[in-house]
Design a protein around this motif. Sequence first.
Motif, PDB file in Angstrom:
ATOM      1  N   ARG A 110       0.571  -1.071  -0.318  1.00 44.97           N
ATOM      2  CA  ARG A 110       0.139   0.375  -0.243  1.00 44.97           C
ATOM      3  C   ARG A 110       0.599   1.320   0.511  1.00 44.97           C
ATOM      4  O   ARG A 110       2.048   0.961   0.381  1.00 44.97           O
ATOM      5  N   PHE A 111      -0.064   2.160  -1.158  1.00 50.21           N
ATOM      6  CA  PHE A 111       1.067   3.754  -0.263  1.00 50.21           C
ATOM      7  C   PHE A 111       0.059   4.502   0.036  1.00 50.21           C
ATOM      8  O   PHE A 111      -1.258   5.238  -0.308  1.00 50.21           O
ATOM      9  N   ASP A 112       0.297   5.779   1.081  1.00 45.50           N
ATOM     10  CA  ASP A 112      -0.691   6.292   1.617  1.00 45.50           C
ATOM     11  C   ASP A 112       0.071   7.606   1.610  1.00 45.50           C
ATOM     12  O   ASP A 112       1.198   8.085   1.603  1.00 45.50           O
ATOM     13  N   LEU A 113      -0.837   8.547   0.519  1.00 44.08           N
ATOM     14  CA  LEU A 113      -0.322   9.801   0.793  1.00 44.08           C
ATOM     15  C   LEU A 113      -0.731  10.439   1.993  1.00 44.08           C
ATOM     16  O   LEU A 113      -1.764  10.759   2.888  1.00 44.08           O
ATOM     17  N   VAL A 114       0.246  11.305   2.534  1.00 45.07           N
ATOM     18  CA  VAL A 114       0.215  11.512   3.824  1.00 45.07           C
ATOM     19  C   VAL A 114       0.202  13.635   3.965  1.00 45.07           C
ATOM     20  O   VAL A 114      -0.985  13.698   4.204  1.00 45.07           O
ATOM     21  N   GLY A 115       0.705  14.482   2.919  1.00 41.95           N
ATOM     22  CA  GLY A 115       0.458  15.105   2.487  1.00 41.95           C
ATOM     23  C   GLY A 115       1.447  16.174   2.359  1.00 41.95           C
ATOM     24  O   GLY A 115       2.668  15.426   1.879  1.00 41.95           O
ATOM     25  N   ALA A 116       1.644  17.782   2.530  1.00 43.40           N
ATOM     26  CA  ALA A 116       2.935  17.928   1.786  1.00 43.40           C
ATOM     27  C   ALA A 116       3.664  18.604   2.607  1.00 43.40           C
ATOM     28  O   ALA A 116       2.987  19.909   2.799  1.00 43.40           O
ATOM     29  N   PRO A 117       4.702  18.419   3.045  1.00 44.24           N
ATOM     30  CA  PRO A 117       5.348  19.008   3.712  1.00 44.24           C
ATOM     31  C   PRO A 117       5.544  20.778   3.799  1.00 44.24           C
ATOM     32  O   PRO A 117       6.254  21.630   4.627  1.00 44.24           O
ATOM     33  N   ALA A 118       5.839  21.142   2.639  1.00 41.51           N
ATOM     34  CA  ALA A 118       5.990  22.018   1.723  1.00 41.51           C
ATOM     35  C   ALA A 118       5.724  22.614   0.000  1.00 41.51           C
ATOM     36  O   ALA A 118       5.963  21.154  -0.287  1.00 41.51           O
ATOM     37  N   ASP A 119       5.602  23.099  -0.250  1.00 40.92           N
ATOM     38  CA  ASP A 119       5.554  23.714  -1.532  1.00 40.92           C
ATOM     39  C   ASP A 119       6.839  22.451  -2.650  1.00 40.92           C
ATOM     40  O   ASP A 119       7.629  22.919  -2.573  1.00 40.92           O
ATOM     41  N   GLY A 120       6.180  21.739  -3.384  1.00 39.15           N
ATOM     42  CA  GLY A 120       6.432  21.180  -4.296  1.00 39.15           C
ATOM     43  C   GLY A 120       7.498  19.900  -3.779  1.00 39.15           C
ATOM     44  O   GLY A 120       7.490  18.944  -5.023  1.00 39.15           O
ATOM     45  N   LEU A 121       6.484  19.923  -2.878  1.00 40.34           N
ATOM     46  CA  LEU A 121       7.141  18.356  -2.028  1.00 40.34           C
ATOM     47  C   LEU A 121       5.911  17.293  -1.707  1.00 40.34           C
ATOM     48  O   LEU A 121       4.578  18.327  -1.279  1.00 40.34           O
ATOM     49  N   ALA A 122       5.381  16.197  -1.530  1.00 45.43           N
ATOM     50  CA  ALA A 122       5.045  15.537  -1.176  1.00 45.43           C
ATOM     51  C   ALA A 122       5.046  14.061  -0.335  1.00 45.43           C
ATOM     52  O   ALA A 122       5.933  13.732  -0.731  1.00 45.43           O
ATOM     53  N   LEU A 123       4.708  13.838   1.188  1.00 50.76           N
ATOM     54  CA  LEU A 123       4.968  13.057   1.872  1.00 50.76           C
ATOM     55  C   LEU A 123       3.724  11.877   1.703  1.00 50.76           C
ATOM     56  O   LEU A 123       2.371  12.371   1.323  1.00 50.76           O
ATOM     57  N   GLY A 124       4.681  10.915   1.375  1.00 50.03           N
ATOM     58  CA  GLY A 124       3.366   9.543   1.781  1.00 50.03           C
ATOM     59  C   GLY A 124       4.540   8.856   2.992  1.00 50.03           C
ATOM     60  O   GLY A 124       5.138   8.624   2.679  1.00 50.03           O
ATOM     61  N   ARG A 125       3.652   7.220   2.528  1.00 45.17           N
ATOM     62  CA  ARG A 125       4.096   6.367   3.548  1.00 45.17           C
ATOM     63  C   ARG A 125       3.990   4.969   2.927  1.00 45.17           C
ATOM     64  O   ARG A 125       2.553   4.838   2.343  1.00 45.17           O
ATOM     65  N   LEU A 126       4.892   4.343   2.702  1.00 46.48           N
ATOM     66  CA  LEU A 126       4.819   2.599   2.138  1.00 46.48           C
ATOM     67  C   LEU A 126       4.371   2.055   2.894  1.00 46.48           C
ATOM     68  O   LEU A 126       5.023   1.341   3.878  1.00 46.48           O
ATOM     69  N   VAL A 127       3.633   1.577   3.199  1.00 44.95           N
ATOM     70  CA  VAL A 127       3.455   0.006   3.688  1.00 44.95           C
ATOM     71  C   VAL A 127       4.391  -1.579   3.105  1.00 44.95           C
ATOM     72  O   VAL A 127       3.572  -1.607   1.869  1.00 44.95           O
ATOM     73  N   LEU A 128       5.197  -1.751   2.891  1.00 47.18           N
ATOM     74  CA  LEU A 128       6.027  -3.262   2.716  1.00 47.18           C
ATOM     75  C   LEU A 128       5.630  -4.310   3.038  1.00 47.18           C
ATOM     76  O   LEU A 128       4.329  -4.609   3.788  1.00 47.18           O
ATOM     77  N   ARG A 129       5.543  -5.664   2.303  1.00 47.20           N
ATOM     78  CA  ARG A 129       5.380  -6.584   2.956  1.00 47.20           C
ATOM     79  C   ARG A 129       6.116  -6.656   4.290  1.00 47.20           C
ATOM     80  O   ARG A 129       6.680  -6.600   4.465  1.00 47.20           O
ATOM     81  N   GLY A 130       5.304  -7.861   5.434  1.00 45.96           N
ATOM     82  CA  GLY A 130       6.009  -7.993   6.352  1.00 45.96           C
ATOM     83  C   GLY A 130       5.758  -6.360   7.261  1.00 45.96           C
ATOM     84  O   GLY A 130       5.548  -6.703   8.263  1.00 45.96           O
ATOM     85  N   GLY A 131       4.456  -5.823   7.355  1.00 43.99           N
ATOM     86  CA  GLY A 131       4.640  -4.518   7.943  1.00 43.99           C
ATOM     87  C   GLY A 131       5.847  -3.330   7.927  1.00 43.99           C
ATOM     88  O   GLY A 131       5.150  -1.998   8.570  1.00 43.99           O
TER      89      GLY A 131
END
Length: 179
Positions: free
Chosen positions: A133-154
């Motif tokens: 899974r890939f969850d979009l978290v938000g934007a820490p600053a202009d031009g940047l995107a922060l997300g969280r990858l959930v890999l196999r195994g957690g």
Amino acid sequence: TPVAGPAALGRALSAARGGGVPIVPLPHGRAWLVVIGSLHPTSRALVDGAALSVPVVVAGSQSHTDPAPAIAALASGRPAGVASVTTPVSREDILRSLAQTATEILEAAAPDLVAVTGGDTAYALIRALGPRRFDLVGAPADGLALGRLVLRGGREISLLTKAGGFRSTVFDALLGGTS
């Protein structure tokens, strides 16, 4: 299907759907693995600046330099980088090798954040990691995107992306550059 690209595009799409992109803080810690595959001069300047202050693994289409200094830096809470060569070879081969090199480092180290320049680079890395899974978290600053990858195994990896041609003081400060 993972989507990579500039944060501004994400904000525009979100606004068109009636939502907004929250402003979020970056994860704590300075152990960042910065993956630079973009050939844009702005991103390549990051590689030149990083070479002076952090260990950078250079990935070619068939091999890469020794990742041990980058792994040691991350283990001690410092940033490290992985950058593609700029020689004229197959771009797909270079991106695949760059993503595989970053994946090898991520198997040996657990950085606070993985920061990626260039949409093609982000896509190649996400494919190589094969997250559940890939969850979009938000934007820490202009031009940047922060997300969280959930890999196999957690296992979870915080992933920060920026367009290859976008200048970011966050990246400049981390890698010892100037803005």
